[in-house]
Design a protein around this motif. Structure first.
Motif, PDB file in Angstrom:
ATOM      1  N   LEU A  54       5.308   5.474   0.343  1.00 21.30           N
ATOM      2  CA  LEU A  54       3.748   5.480   0.461  1.00 21.30           C
ATOM      3  C   LEU A  54       3.515   7.326   0.031  1.00 21.30           C
ATOM      4  O   LEU A  54       4.663   7.313  -0.061  1.00 21.30           O
ATOM      5  CB  LEU A  54       3.694   5.256   1.186  1.00 21.30           C
ATOM      6  N   THR A  56      -1.308   6.141   5.744  1.00 19.31           N
ATOM      7  CA  THR A  56      -0.412   5.993   5.025  1.00 19.31           C
ATOM      8  C   THR A  56       0.621   6.801   5.484  1.00 19.31           C
ATOM      9  O   THR A  56       2.143   6.248   5.393  1.00 19.31           O
ATOM     10  CB  THR A  56       0.038   5.709   3.754  1.00 19.31           C
ATOM     11  N   ALA A  58      -0.813  -0.882   2.321  1.00 22.83           N
ATOM     12  CA  ALA A  58      -0.184  -0.256   1.105  1.00 22.83           C
ATOM     13  C   ALA A  58      -0.189  -0.913  -0.178  1.00 22.83           C
ATOM     14  O   ALA A  58       0.456  -0.312  -1.150  1.00 22.83           O
ATOM     15  CB  ALA A  58       1.101  -0.976   1.830  1.00 22.83           C
TER      16      ALA A  58
END
Ligand code: GLU
Length: 443
Positions: free
Chosen positions: A146, A165, A210
């Protein structure tokens, strides 16, 4: 525009799933889009052919038609290519920790008051270390790296959404046995099959953070997203507890009509009133994400039952003719019009076939009153005027009026204390039966 409904064939479809399918269907049809049915059957252990057939049977029965169907189990080459691309870009990396080691890491972080986010230790492994791990028999699982940035999107239902994230562990996309978890195939398919709008329950909101990063890594673009609140039971509990009875299959077997289910699911949790609608297409025009509230929508089977009755009352003779004849209850359109407002299920029409054509047990509360009534019966055959002429005479003779006049006659002639308009039913029962019923004879 293209939307998709993506059930996993690991169980029967229930009302919660169908709500997702319906939202997708209505939204895409309102915008002349295409509806893709994607069977998410990457879990070879839990997916079955039977569940997959069940999905198609249920959707067909409900009238939710798909324009295209795809099976994830047949698309692994495409996922392999995406996997290789992501590895080459350094965005998908092998990790070797087993479940126990990961658990220890999480516990240590939690005990230090830190969020249990994966520490990316695997990213720091040298080639030699990786080789040594593999030589010792360890197989890698793969995580997506990420960005650690905030992902923002304008949700069709929830408005602007932000997922940070940096507060998430890098998601595992491939298990150590090489199997793809849901996320990568889903994103790859949405890109490859040109899905423009991902519409689903709000249990996926965090995943979306995500997934957007994976979308952008794979394709440089992302679809639109809409997440609506989940369905809950009457008392606010999740639906999963009562899934058996809420499966579409069991409702179909119970004789529920598809449009009772769809009429409810289309409006539940929206600002529109819930009302019975005869055709799925009639739900399209009124559909809008702006009408969906943020609170969970409460589902009750009683509401489906209520709509089912409303739909029956709205059915024309032609629409029920076939069902009536299966029940041996087709006595023509007049008969249907007369009984229609007084039945709760189509099978109830048999009661009125017996009243008109068969033998019933009359209910005689006052034999003398009924004897007097017999003398008031017309001599000629009965018509639409006969009932009022007859009851006026009985009224004159006995002095009874209102309920005291009508109820004993109804009970004697039909064996029921309520039912269709007697003015229309009386001529269908006829003189002969009326007479013997007023005498208390089964006829
Ligand atoms: N197969 C996934 C599920 O049933 C699909 C989720 C999605 O719509 O992306 O949860």
């Amino acid at each position: 525009m293209k939307v998709r409904f993506a059930p996993s064939p690991t169980g029967k479809l229930h009302v919660g799933n169908i709500r997702v399918a319906l939202m997708n269907y209505l939204y895409c049809k309102a915008n002349e889009g295409k509806f893709l049915l994607r069977i998410d059957d990457t879990d070879f252990v839990r997916s079955t052919k039977e569940f997959e057939e069940g999905i198609r049977t249920d959707l067909n029965w409900l009238g939710i038609k798909w324009d295209e169907i795809e099976y994830q189990s047949k698309r692994s080459d495409i996922y392999d290519k995406a996997r290789d691309d992501l590895i080459a870009k350094g965005l998908l990396y092998p990790c070797y920790e087993d479940a126990e080691e990961l658990d220890v890491k999480r516990k240590i972080l939690t005990s230090m008051g830190k969020p249990p986010i994966y520490d990316r230790a695997a990213l720091k492994l040298s080639d030699e270390e990786r080789k040594a791990l593999e030589a010792s028999g360890r197989k890698p699982h793969y995580r997506f790296k990420l960005s650690g940035k905030r992902v923002v999107w304008n949700d069709l239902v929830r408005g602007q959404q932000t997922v940070d994230t940096s507060s998430m562990s890098d998601p595992v996309l491939i298990r150590e046995d090489g199997a793809y978890l849901y996320t990568l195939p889903s994103v790859v398919d949405d890109v490859d099959l040109a899905v423009t709008h991902v519409i689903r329950g709000e249990d996926h909101v965090t995943n979306t953070g995500a997934q957007i990063e994976i979308f952008e890594a794979i394709s440089g673009t992302r679809p639109e997203f809409g997440h609506f609140p989940l369905l809950v039971g009457k008392d606010g509990e999740g639906l999963s507890k009562r899934l058996g009875s809420l499966s579409i299959e069991s409702m179909r077997h119970d004789g529920t009509s598809p449009m009772a289910i769809l009429s409810l699911l289309a409006k539940l949790g929206t600002s529109d009133p819930v009302e019975a609608v005869k055709k799925i297409d009639d739900l399209i025009a009124g559909f809008s994400f702006t009408k969906i509230g943020r609170a969970p929508a409460r589902f009750s089977p009683d509401d489906v039952a209520r709509l089912d009755i409303q739909l029956l009352h709205m059915s024309s003779y032609n629409e029920v003719k076939e069902k009536l004849s299966v029940l041996n209850a087709d006595l023509g359109s007049d008969f249907w019009e007369i009984i229609r407002p007084n039945i709760h299920k189509i099978e109830d029409s048999k009661i009125w076939v017996d009243v008109v054509n068969g033998a019933i047990d009359p209910i005689i509360d006052d034999a003398q009153f009924c004897e007097k009534a017999i003398t008031c019966l017309p001599n000629d055959s009965l018509n639409l005027e006969s009932w009022s002429q007859f009851t006026n005479k009985v009224k004159e003779l006995t002095g009874a009026k209102g309920k005291d006049l009508f109820m004993p006659l109804r009970k004697a002639l039909t064996g029921q204390s309520h039912g269709p308009d007697m003015g229309r039913l009386f001529p269908m029962i006829g003189l002969e039966k009326s007479k013997s019923r007023l005498q208390g004879q089964k006829s």
